[in-house]
Motif scaffolding. Structure first.
Motif, PDB file in Angstrom:
ATOM      1  N   GLU A  93      -2.085  -1.090   8.132  1.00  0.00           N
ATOM      2  CA  GLU A  93      -2.085  -2.259   7.279  1.00  0.00           C
ATOM      3  C   GLU A  93      -1.992  -3.498   8.135  1.00  0.00           C
ATOM      4  O   GLU A  93      -1.732  -3.420   9.326  1.00  0.00           O
ATOM      5  N   LEU A 108      -4.119  -4.537  -4.445  1.00  0.00           N
ATOM      6  CA  LEU A 108      -4.145  -4.208  -3.021  1.00  0.00           C
ATOM      7  C   LEU A 108      -5.346  -4.818  -2.315  1.00  0.00           C
ATOM      8  O   LEU A 108      -6.370  -5.086  -2.922  1.00  0.00           O
ATOM      9  N   GLN A 111      -7.118  -0.524  -0.449  1.00  0.00           N
ATOM     10  CA  GLN A 111      -7.743   0.032  -1.642  1.00  0.00           C
ATOM     11  C   GLN A 111      -8.571   1.262  -1.298  1.00  0.00           C
ATOM     12  O   GLN A 111      -8.520   2.278  -1.995  1.00  0.00           O
ATOM     13  N   GLY A 131       0.818  -1.205   0.000  1.00  0.00           N
ATOM     14  CA  GLY A 131       0.000   0.000   0.000  1.00  0.00           C
ATOM     15  C   GLY A 131       0.852   1.257   0.000  1.00  0.00           C
ATOM     16  O   GLY A 131       0.576   2.225  -0.703  1.00  0.00           O
ATOM     17  N   THR A 163      -5.587  -0.045  -7.939  1.00  0.00           N
ATOM     18  CA  THR A 163      -5.855  -0.672  -6.642  1.00  0.00           C
ATOM     19  C   THR A 163      -6.066  -2.179  -6.736  1.00  0.00           C
ATOM     20  O   THR A 163      -6.361  -2.831  -5.746  1.00  0.00           O
TER      21      THR A 163
END
Lengths: 322, 330
Positions: free
Chosen positions: B280, A184, A189, A157, A181
């Motif tokens: 993440e 991802l 995204q 990312g 995207t």
């Protein structure tokens, strides 16, 4: 005036067994600050449209006819050198896989500085300051410490954020984003989509967003062009295309997407598959799969004309037959 | 309602040793590096129903799929199939043939040098279900027709088919051993949406007609909603929320489930403005302490950082979250 005007663009691939027409009479425009989505299934020609605009068609592919006009100037017939001056400076690009876009042997800061100094007159010091500023703007934490980190030290990312910074750092007026995207995860995204939309609004950049994901289009774009077998079958404001699609293909495409809102017993399916480039049927390319096919569809090719609140290339919705 | 349990996973874990070679590790003075791909997962699948596992890359859902058909042995915990421990079920051919798998990539999972009829017939021959050539041929033709291809397609090679048709071949192969339980690992992720709809419809038709039980693995929540009776949401090797799919979609309770549902771009949300959750998925080699989701969670407090939450029932749904248990999640 439209920032980008593509008119009757045809792209062909000469092969030993004859010429394949991969893009067939594509016309559309992008206004300044507008986000245009280009959607379609694999092989519909959506990525090819992007490559044709930035002059990166893979040989033997070539623009056979038609025009691409950017900012009032024709760019489809420029030589490599002239195109290089536009690419990056005036038209940026973001590709699907951030790992192959970035140079693994060069720190991200160096890549940003190099790109900016190629296109803009900047001293080393200013360039470095701008590089850090860009990394901050795309949301890299501790940007001033990480500016000279290498791509492998970032997650997927974060790498895509760096790619976006690279595409925007020379302040182009148009960015072609090809499946930005797709590689991802959904939560990442969502971050990238929000980022792209914010940056486009802040800098007045136009974006051509190429993707197969109708959900991404619905959330990001102002207008959308639906492609099928190298042609645009429908184009119009996103809301109208999603809510009241006119072309039977668009209608089928919308119905085949499982929704989060409600569970249906059966998804609407379009039987068959998109034709190969060497076997595009006569007339409307969608006619063998269309449930509402008429005799005329098998012989004559429909033009893209206003229909309802969008423009569609279908005889059914032209002339009030529906 | 008497519901027979086909597959049961009990505190299953699968760890992978990803350390460097022993000598290098000694010289560098490193400890062993263990990747906890699946770390304490329990669920049951009822006959004729679909359990879906959903999550982002690296959450362990594919590892769980492989554990469920015995391609991996669990490091800890147990899996039972039809009441038998997995290793016993694998040794018994009459049970072994009752489970099969459909893989994600229809380009990689079919041998390009085999004709389709040989690909589909292989499980029949391996389990010695039919012996005469004629019978096998008829059965292959029947299987191909069942998945929407024609019996003549058996003569062709995989490269002559499109992605969607190849996935139909994979399904025909999976059905050829007359299984009751199919593990589907992202069966439509490599396909275009209109083809995806064809395959999903086919899979549901087959389930109804043949009474199949599915373990369905996907990262796409909309697809999962369409397919599932029950749902498990995975994050870093653990199930954070599981229960009836409708219930979870109606009232998602775990903060991660909410994040996932919010993050998905949906065609019904034209021009939606939103504030995506930052952060993440951390590395499963060194997962965060306590609740592994705490670094990204807006509701995290000191307890979440220190103590791993256990699954607790809230109605029909089991949620592993301190905030939900303490009533902090509004």
């Amino acid at each position: 005036m439209a920032l980008l005007e593509v008119s009757q663009l045809c792209v062909e691939f000469p092969t030993r067994r004859g010429t394949l027409r991969a893009l067939d009479n594509i016309s559309f425009g992008i206004e300044p600050g507008e986000i245009l989505g280009v959607v379609g299934e694999s092989g519909a020609g959506k990525s090819l449209t992007g490559s044709a605009i930035i002059g990166l068609l893979e040989p033997p592919g070539r623009v056979a006819s038609g025009q691409i006009i950017f900012d009032g100037k024709r760019i489809d017939n420029l030589d490599q050198e002239a195109m290089r001056a536009i690419r990056g400076r005036h038209i940026g690009a973001i590709f699907q896989d951030p790992l192959t876009t970035l140079d693994p042997l060069m720190s991200v800061g160096k890549q940003l500085i190099e790109t900016m100094q190629t296109h803009l007159k900047l001293s080393d010091r200013d360039a470095k300051a701008r590089a850090i500023q860009w990394l901050e703007e795309v949301g890299i934490p501790a940007a001033s410490e990480r500016v000279f980190a290498y791509p492998h030290q970032f997650s997927g990312g974060m790498r895509q954020r760096v790619v976006i910074a690279l595409a925007l750092c020379a302040e182009p007026r148009l960015v072609i984003a090809d499946e930005p995207t797709t590689a991802l995860d959904v939560s990442i995204q969502a971050q990238i989509i929000t980022l792209m939309r914010r940056l486009a609004a802040d800098h007045g950049t136009s974006i051509m967003l190429v993707t197969h994901d109708m959900g991404v289009i619905a959330e990001t774009c102002d207008r959308v062009a639906v492609m099928y077998a190298g042609r645009i079958v429908e184009i119009g404001p996103v809301e109208n295309v999603v809510r009241s699609p006119q072309h039977p293909y668009t209608e089928g495409l919308m119905g085949s997407i499982p929704s989060l809102e409600a569970r249906v017993a059966r998804l609407r399916q379009i039987d068959g598959a998109m034709p190969r480039l060497n076997a595009i049927p006569q007339g409307c390319a969608f006619n063998p799969r269309c449930t509402k096919v008429m005799d005329r569809c098998r012989e004559e090719r429909p033009d893209l004309l206003p229909a309802g609140t969008t423009e569609a290339a279908c005889f059914l919705v032209q002339g009030g037959a529906r | 309602m008497s519901s027979r349990i086909v597959l049961e996973a009990n505190d299953v874990a699968r760890h992978f040793d990803v350390s460097r070679p022993a000598l290098q590790r000694l010289l560098a003075g490193e400890k062993k590096r263990i990747l906890r791909a699946v770390d304490g997962v329990s669920f049951q699948i009822v006959a004729g129903e679909t359990l879906s596992l959903v999550g982002e890359s690296g959450c362990g859902k594919s590892t769980m799929a492989r554990l469920a058909v015995g391609l991996y042995a669990p490091t800890q915990g147990s899996i039972t199939f039809e009441g038998q421990a997995m290793h016993a079920a694998l040794a018994d051919a009459s049970l072994r043939r009752k489970m099969n798998m459909i893989f994600q990539d229809p380009y990689a999972s079919l041998n390009p040098r085999w004709r389709v009829r040989d690909i589909v017939a292989e499980p029949i021959k391996a389990f010695k279900l039919l012996s005469s050539r004629k019978d096998i041929e008829d059965r292959v033709g029947q299987l191909l027709t069942q998945v929407g291809l024609s019996a003549h397609d058996g003569e062709k090679f995989p490269h002559e088919f499109s992605g969607g048709q190849r996935q139909r071949i994979s399904i025909a192969r999976a059905l050829s051993s007359e299984p009751e339980f199919l593990v589907c690992d992202e069966p439509t992720s490599a396909l275009d949406v209109s083809v995806q709809a064809q395959i999903l419809n086919l899979m549901r038709d087959l389930q109804e007609r043949l009474g199949l039980t599915y373990l369905f693995i996907s990262h796409n929540l909309a697809v999962v909603r369409h397919m599932s009776d029950d749902l498990g949401v995975m994050y870093l090797g653990r199930i954070v929320e599981q229960g009836p799919a409708e219930e979870i979609f109606r009232t998602p309770r775990h903060p991660y489930t909410r994040l996932l549902l919010d993050a998905i771009p949906d065609i019904s949300a034209v021009g939606r403005q939103r504030t995506p959750v930052g952060g993440e998925v951390p590395s499963p080699i060194s997962p965060p302490s306590g609740c592994t989701f705490h670094p990204r969670c807006a509701l995290a407090n000191d307890r979440c950082k220190a103590e791993r939450p256990l699954e607790t029932k809230v109605g029909d749904v089991a949620v592993a979250c301190h905030a939900v248990q303490e009533g902090r999640a509004a």
